[in-house]
Every structure is written in structure tokens, then in C-alpha cells.
Design an enzyme around this catalytic site. Sequence first.
Site, PDB file in Angstrom:
ATOM      1  CD  GLU A 252      -2.950  -1.036   2.337  1.00 28.30           C
ATOM      2  OE1 GLU A 252      -2.882  -0.088   3.139  1.00 28.30           O
ATOM      3  OE2 GLU A 252      -3.871  -1.871   2.352  1.00 28.30           O
ATOM      4  CD  GLU A 265      -1.020  -1.320   6.459  1.00 26.81           C
ATOM      5  OE1 GLU A 265      -0.642  -1.867   7.505  1.00 26.81           O
ATOM      6  OE2 GLU A 265      -2.166  -0.909   6.293  1.00 26.81           O
TER       7      GLU A 265
END
Length: 644
Positions: A252, A265
Site C-alpha cells: 500500500e 504497509e
Amino acid sequence: MGIKTVAIHSDVDANAVHVKMADEAVCVGPAPTGKSYLNMDAIMEVIKKTRAQAVHPGYGFLSENKEFARRLASEGVTFIGPDTHAIQAMGDKIESKLLAKNAKVNTIPGFDGVVKDADEAVRIAREIGYPVMIKASAGGGGKGMRIAWDDEETREGFRFSSQEAASSFGDDRLLIEKFIDNPRHIEIQVLADKHGNALWLNERECSIQRRNQKVVEEAPSTFLDPETRRAMGEQAVALAKAVKYSSAGTVEFLVDSSKNFYFLEMNTRLQVEHPVTECITGLDLVQEMIRVAKGYPLRHKQADIPINGWAVECRVYAEDPYKSFGLPSIGKLSQYQEPLHVPSVRVDSGIQQGSDISIYYDPMISKLITYGSNRAEALKRMEEALDNYVIRGVAHNISLLREVIVHPRFVQGDISTKFLPEVYPDGFKGHKLTDLERRELLATAASLYVAEQLRSQRFLGTPRIPIAKSKRSSWELSVRLGDGNYPIAVSKDGSSFSVEVDGMKLNVTSEWNLASPLLSVTVDGTQRTIQRLSRNASGDTRIQFLGTVYKLQILTKVAAELSKYMPEKAAEDTSSILRSPMPGAVVAVSVKPGDTVSEGQEICVIEAMKMQNSMIAAKTGKVKAVHCKAGDTVGEGDLLVELE
């Protein structure tokens, strides 16, 4: 693939869809997640008993739990996901940030360590500079996350986040980083095998969120150009290779308005929104995960991965979107019909008619995905699919989803993670009818009323009394919508109705199949799919039109003139009482009878669907009575506290 499956379930999920689909199913405990879906001992027991060779962990619960993956490995059972070290490295937000830095992935400025207490949190927040994001190191799904703009919010955020983190993940470690204002949330899907090959399968745009949880996702993103896409894809693959990742995973990123992107993350599991990627690439990610887990090399090269067309996914939740964009609703699905007759629609759901939506689990009803050769086509199909989706028995967020996908800003692709609060600063209020739409709705409602009157006169296809008066062909009605009362004249013209509203004549045609939950109505050549949700003897009708449910009262002219003599029910004074806005469990009560509370002061905390919500006093006053205590289960509208 011809592989036999075993489903695990809690006792309340005994009739769930996944249980019926699997070859066999075993109960792993009672409803609370800690005793069933997170109960590793019970799950390991089932694996031994059924002699399962591999476990696919799904999206939530134990899907990113390194301890579970380690226990499976020690029993010689394959975990359909990455190796334990990759889960550990990426599941810990602190460690993953350091690894990303070393793999030359762009990261967000922040504090790379565990925050000890609220004082230290304030000191670090000041060093980084407000606003900051406080988040659980082991977290995900928006749980244990708070944004703080000053010292006081940092202290409060530290307290709430550590409590939520402890109850959701059993780990209360927190970290703090710079909060990037107005970002887009764009993620890259990666797929890697055990032979050192890794691919990036394009991006997903997931910026439409509420409470840090995604609501609408699409692939590809309108914002990325091929260069940025490649740069993000290559960094995602570099990170996957750095942790020797195998299986499907998602990296992400936050992308700011100048297309700078920062690693957020890595989710070491299948994402909820993976179908949009499957639609545009033609790969079945779950099948690829199973192949990789078995040890096969990937079948594709990076150059083989296409972007074909456009896919959009809406997450349909059992939530009331009028309360802070969605507070959970519970109940039984009394009627449920998926819009599978609309072309290029895919519905991934775990429920069916008669299922219960309970307070124990996430309130998602389904993921509704539409696919088209371009974005406009995918969105048009989504609009049609949402109109044709029948969900009765629980509140749902279809009105919000439909408003988002037709909103001019969304259609232009001008979105960020702040889209909902910016577009609806005073909260979501449903669709605002234009004058033309209002006339369409009134004409449709009046025609429905007349069609019903005509149907009730007929008995097994013949008039009840042979000497009945000659057929009536015109009706004078009064329809109330919102604050307005509208005189409406309806006349029957063959199979259609001619309706006069505001001095304008509209032609309304339909099959008038009143038993069907969906009614296709054409008003002056414009086709609309509507749903009539309820009606009663006093003329009150609820109609879902353009996604939003409107309350109307349809009366004959005579009845409308008499209705002014009916007494009105007085509204309850809500400022001196606190009712629960949703079903859930009381975690803490901060007041007792006799206490003086000030406006905005916390009175109690209610946890619903794993989110903690602080209930505050609407005015300053003295506590008269407290009707709940920590540990109580409360329903929506239950009285919690009374003030004098």
C-alpha cells in the site's frame, strides 16, 4: 481445481454460505472471535481431525498471524500465504518501515520505534510536526488508528488506539508518523513464487474511505501515468524480493497530489478488493496462491500482465450511512436478491436470504464488482447493479455508494482519502432530488398507488361484483414528500398512466408487477428501477429511488383534507438523554448518578464490530440515572444515561 475443502465456522455461522459450499464443515467454537476464528488450538485440532494438507486463511482473523503460520509449519501443513519471516517482517509496521528503507522504497517521515507512553507520544509528535497518525504496530482495517492535530488529541489518541489495538490484535504497541494531508490510497498487487520470481499486477485505487476503511475501489487508477505505475510496481517487487516473499500480497502506498508516493504497509494476504485486479488482468489470484503454495513457479512474465478494461468494486455494508457514513446495523435478511442479471456484474458474498447480520463480525454484506471496457461503462453498470440490488431487513449503504459513483468529482477522478468528509461536510443526507427527479418520483408513487387500487378491485381476474360501477379512469390524489404536499391527478390511458404534477403531464409506463421487489418504471422515456420497501393503511410508503429511500404519504384528496384533524406525535427531547446509536457492547461508563457533566464530555464507550465509539453529553447538566454498565450488550436506541 478439484481440491476438496473443509470450512471452519463458529456456532452462529453454522448456516453460513461458505459452510454450505465446502465439502465438509467443522464448528470451532462460540460466536466471539477469540473463542472461534482466532482460537488456534481449536483450528489446529480440526486440521488434525480432517487431515487437511493446506490452510487458506482468507482476509482477516489469522491471515497475518505469524504464530499461526509457525504452528502450521511445525505440523507439516502448508499455509497458503507467505513464509513466517515475511509475515513477521511486514506485519510489524516498525520493522517493515526499516526493511522498506533498506530496499530503497520511499517511506513516510516518522518515528521508527515503539512509543512507551502518552508523554513520549506528545514529544515525538512535536518533533515530527502535526498532524500525526498514531497507529497500532500490529494493526490493520482501520482499527487502532487516530489522527492527532495537537497535544491533547495525541494523548487521547494514544489511550484509544492502545485499547483498540489490545482488543483487536492482542498487541498494544503503537507508532507515530507524519500524516500526509489529502493523499490518495493506491496499492500495488504483487504475486511471487518460491523460485525468486515476482510480478506486480498493476494498481488499485482505494481512496474512497470512511474511518480508514475502504468503501469503493477501482482498477486501474485514473491518476497514475505509466511511469509512476512502473516505479511503484518495481518498488513493490523490490520489497517483496527483499523479504523473500511468496504468494499474493499487497503493497500500500500513499500518493500525494504531485504523484510522490510513500510506502504505507504491506499486507501479507489476499485483499478484500482483489476482484478488481482479477477483472483487468484475467488472473485468478486464489488459484495462483494455491499453485505457489504447492511449489509451482509462476506461469506469467511481467510483460504478459495486461490492463484490460476497467473494474469498480463497492463494499455493500449492513450500515446506516446517515450516521457518520455508516454505523453498523444488525438483523435478519428477510429478502435478498443479488443483481446478477445485469451484464458484467460479479457479487462476492457470504450471506443469503435468511442470514443474520450479527454484532460479532464485520458488517459487510457483499462486494459488488462491475467491469467494462472503460471506466464510464463500468460505472454505468455499477449504477444499474446498485438499483437492482434487493436487501431487506437491515440498513445498508447502497444510497451512499450510488451517490459516490455518480458524483461529478468521482466521475472526473478528483478524489482523495478525504473525499467523503469534503463532499458531505455535514454528513451524508441521501440524494438531493432535482425538480425533474422529484416530479418523476411523485408520478411513479401516484401511479403505483392507482395500480394497486385497480389490482385490489379484481378477484381471480374478474370484477368481484358483476354489477360494479363502470371502470374508473381518473383519480385525484395528494402526495406528501418531505415538507411539501403535492396535488396530483392520475388518469389511466391503456396500460400506462398520465400523471399531472406541478401543472406538467408525465407519462408513466410499467408492467406493474406489484409482487416483484424490483419495479422497472419508464417516466417520459426515462427508465428507472425502483423498489417499494413498505406501505401501510394510512398511505405511508417507502420507495427506493436513485438509491435513496424516500418516505411519501399518498392519500386521496378527501383523506388529505381530513388528515389535518389528526393529532401529531410530539418528538422526544433528546438533549437530556443519551441513547445508543448502534447495537454493541458497553466497554466503559465514565459517569455515575449525581455527577455533573459538561457538553462534549465522554459518558461511555461502546464497542461494535471491533470499533470503539465514544458517546458524549449533548449538553451540560447533572446525571440523573445510568442505565448501563461495562460489559452490557445494548441495542440501537437503548437508553444509556439520563440527565436532569
